[in-house]
Scaffold this motif. Structure first.
Motif, PDB file in Angstrom:
ATOM      1  N   UNK A 197      -1.850  63.808  25.991  1.00  0.00           N
ATOM      2  CA  UNK A 197      -2.601  63.087  24.962  1.00  0.00           C
ATOM      3  C   UNK A 197      -3.410  61.914  25.487  1.00  0.00           C
ATOM      4  N   UNK A 198      -3.025  61.335  26.627  1.00  0.00           N
ATOM      5  CA  UNK A 198      -3.798  60.207  27.156  1.00  0.00           C
ATOM      6  C   UNK A 198      -4.952  60.654  28.042  1.00  0.00           C
ATOM      7  N   UNK A 199      -4.974  61.965  28.377  1.00  0.00           N
ATOM      8  CA  UNK A 199      -6.010  62.489  29.269  1.00  0.00           C
ATOM      9  C   UNK A 199      -6.973  63.439  28.579  1.00  0.00           C
ATOM     10  N   UNK A 200      -6.541  64.005  27.463  1.00  0.00           N
ATOM     11  CA  UNK A 200      -7.321  65.027  26.760  1.00  0.00           C
ATOM     12  C   UNK A 200      -7.338  64.743  25.263  1.00  0.00           C
ATOM     13  N   UNK A 201      -8.348  65.242  24.619  1.00  0.00           N
ATOM     14  CA  UNK A 201      -8.384  65.265  23.155  1.00  0.00           C
ATOM     15  C   UNK A 201      -7.583  66.494  22.709  1.00  0.00           C
ATOM     16  N   UNK A 202      -6.453  66.270  22.064  1.00  0.00           N
ATOM     17  CA  UNK A 202      -5.528  67.331  21.700  1.00  0.00           C
ATOM     18  C   UNK A 202      -5.833  67.844  20.296  1.00  0.00           C
ATOM     19  N   UNK A 203      -5.923  69.166  20.161  1.00  0.00           N
ATOM     20  CA  UNK A 203      -6.059  69.817  18.862  1.00  0.00           C
ATOM     21  C   UNK A 203      -4.994  70.901  18.774  1.00  0.00           C
ATOM     22  N   UNK A 222       6.932  68.030  11.163  1.00  0.00           N
ATOM     23  CA  UNK A 222       7.384  66.952  12.020  1.00  0.00           C
ATOM     24  C   UNK A 222       6.170  66.234  12.611  1.00  0.00           C
ATOM     25  N   UNK A 223       6.054  64.931  12.324  1.00  0.00           N
ATOM     26  CA  UNK A 223       4.915  64.153  12.766  1.00  0.00           C
ATOM     27  C   UNK A 223       5.292  63.362  14.012  1.00  0.00           C
ATOM     28  N   UNK A 224       4.473  63.472  15.034  1.00  0.00           N
ATOM     29  CA  UNK A 224       4.731  62.779  16.288  1.00  0.00           C
ATOM     30  C   UNK A 224       4.053  61.415  16.304  1.00  0.00           C
ATOM     31  N   UNK A 225       4.605  60.433  17.009  1.00  0.00           N
ATOM     32  CA  UNK A 225       3.978  59.105  17.082  1.00  0.00           C
ATOM     33  C   UNK A 225       2.558  59.195  17.632  1.00  0.00           C
ATOM     34  N   UNK A 226       1.641  58.538  16.937  1.00  0.00           N
ATOM     35  CA  UNK A 226       0.259  58.492  17.393  1.00  0.00           C
ATOM     36  C   UNK A 226      -0.569  59.704  17.048  1.00  0.00           C
ATOM     37  N   UNK A 227       0.004  60.680  16.360  1.00  0.00           N
ATOM     38  CA  UNK A 227      -0.719  61.885  15.960  1.00  0.00           C
ATOM     39  C   UNK A 227      -0.972  61.864  14.459  1.00  0.00           C
ATOM     40  N   UNK A 228      -2.142  62.339  14.066  1.00  0.00           N
ATOM     41  CA  UNK A 228      -2.489  62.435  12.652  1.00  0.00           C
ATOM     42  C   UNK A 228      -2.696  63.888  12.260  1.00  0.00           C
ATOM     43  N   UNK A 229      -2.525  64.142  10.970  1.00  0.00           N
ATOM     44  CA  UNK A 229      -2.777  65.466  10.399  1.00  0.00           C
ATOM     45  C   UNK A 229      -4.157  65.472   9.761  1.00  0.00           C
ATOM     46  N   UNK A 280      -1.905  54.553  18.626  1.00  0.00           N
ATOM     47  CA  UNK A 280      -0.892  54.116  19.584  1.00  0.00           C
ATOM     48  C   UNK A 280       0.283  55.097  19.560  1.00  0.00           C
ATOM     49  N   UNK A 281       0.894  55.367  20.692  1.00  0.00           N
ATOM     50  CA  UNK A 281       0.748  54.693  21.993  1.00  0.00           C
ATOM     51  C   UNK A 281      -0.296  55.301  22.920  1.00  0.00           C
ATOM     52  N   UNK A 282      -1.092  56.237  22.410  1.00  0.00           N
ATOM     53  CA  UNK A 282      -2.026  56.969  23.281  1.00  0.00           C
ATOM     54  C   UNK A 282      -3.323  56.216  23.501  1.00  0.00           C
ATOM     55  N   UNK A 283      -3.742  55.435  22.497  1.00  0.00           N
ATOM     56  CA  UNK A 283      -5.034  54.755  22.608  1.00  0.00           C
ATOM     57  C   UNK A 283      -4.916  53.313  22.133  1.00  0.00           C
ATOM     58  N   UNK A 284      -5.604  52.419  22.841  1.00  0.00           N
ATOM     59  CA  UNK A 284      -5.665  51.029  22.435  1.00  0.00           C
ATOM     60  C   UNK A 284      -6.575  50.895  21.234  1.00  0.00           C
ATOM     61  N   UNK A 285      -6.447  49.785  20.531  1.00  0.00           N
ATOM     62  CA  UNK A 285      -7.292  49.549  19.363  1.00  0.00           C
ATOM     63  C   UNK A 285      -8.756  49.555  19.768  1.00  0.00           C
TER      64      UNK A 285
END
Length: 301
Positions: free
Chosen positions: A65-71, A2-9, A27-32
């Motif tokens: 996700x908007x405050x931390x780098x998520x792994x 399951x892929x969440x919006x704005x997350x990559x594998x 997006x929606x976590x980071x602007x261009x």
């Protein structure tokens, strides 16, 4: 998965194969033009069981996700990561967890982990304290704690029987009914909290090629150990969340472990009407507690 919006594998090659992980990079976590590279890192490690994967934390980590780098990796043998065609051993995870941290993190990191993986993470933090800033753990237990021998249990003995073990996996684990029954009857305190997406996520992971090797190694007890023999050596500031209705290891075991090292274990929080995985059963409460711990002076010092 399951892929969440704005997350990559993405993936990382470890000494035991490819480890897939998920991170927020759009997006929606980071602007261009912006990214998470300058943010502090949070690593989320899932526990073990038929169909386990990084999905276990997917209702929690987007809140940061908007405050931390998520792994959020799928550990070796689980999810989309490589599956070894052999029995798994404790050292497989004591090796690949620090390899992942060394290759994805730029310094001491807060790691959030659950269940047996949380117990492995404690051992990694003892051996490699420089990799860790703090630990936030849900139900950390070695499953053979205080001299209990999980491998002598009826189910562990049953799954240790050749041929029968694959039959049990195929018909008792890697199908929708088996996963739903386990989640409702053993993993969650309240079965009505198990919704179809959770079942499908576990089922998809359980049906990955060779997924039975890691799951059967876990159920047989090959990965279990006595955490009480190590817990006093921990120096990393730690907060623990424990589901009051965890069927495998109740909060009394957690309290005994926490009381062995009050210097490192700053917080021990029991959640009522919650089972083994509060991050799936009550994700909003789990998010609130993680945020409280991240902002706590106890874990910052």
């Amino acid at each position: 998965m399951f892929q969440l919006p704005g997350f990559s594998e993405l993936s990382l090659t470890t000494s035991l194969g490819k480890m897939v992980y998920y991170t927020a990079d759009g997006a929606p976590w980071f602007l261009e033009g912006s990214s998470s590279e300058t943010l502090p890192t949070l690593v989320f490690l899932h526990g073990f069981g038929g169909g386990s994967s990084a999905y276990e934390w997917s209702q929690v980590y987007p809140a940061f996700a908007s405050e931390y780098r998520i792994l959020a990796p799928d550990l070796i043998g689980w999810g989309r990561s490589d599956h070894l065609t052999r029995n798994y051993q404790i050292d497989d995870y004591l090796t690949t967890i620090p390899e992942f941290l060394e290759n994805t993190c730029n310094g001491p990191t807060t790691v959030i982990a659950s269940s047996l993986t949380a117990a492995f993470t404690i051992r990694v933090a003892i051996a490699r304290p420089e990799l860790f800033k703090s630990l936030i753990l849900t139900t950390p237990a070695g499953l053979s704690d205080f001299g209990e021998n999980y491998t002598r249990s009826f189910f562990a003995q049953l799954v240790s029987t050749p041929i029968l073990d694959r039959f049990i996996y195929d018909f008792g684990v890697a199908n929708e009914l088996g996963i739903r029954n386990f989640l409702e009857q053993r993993q969650f305190a309240r079965p009505e909290r198990v919704y179809p997406e959770i079942v499908q996520a576990y089922l998809e992971s359980a049906k990955q090629p060779n997924a039975e090797y890691s799951a059967l190694s876990f159920v047989r007890g090959d990965l279990c150990f006595d955490l009480s023999q190590y817990i006093e050596q921990l120096t990393t500031p730690t907060a623990i969340i424990w589901g009051q209705k965890s069927q495998f290891t109740g909060p009394d075991i957690g309290r005994r472990l926490a009381n062995m090292n009050p210097t490192a274990i700053k917080v021990f929080q029991v959640l009522e009407e919650v089972g083994l995985t509060p991050q799936l059963e009550l994700p909003a409460v789990t998010i609130g507690l993680i945020r409280r711990f991240l902002n706590s002076e106890l874990l910052l010092n």
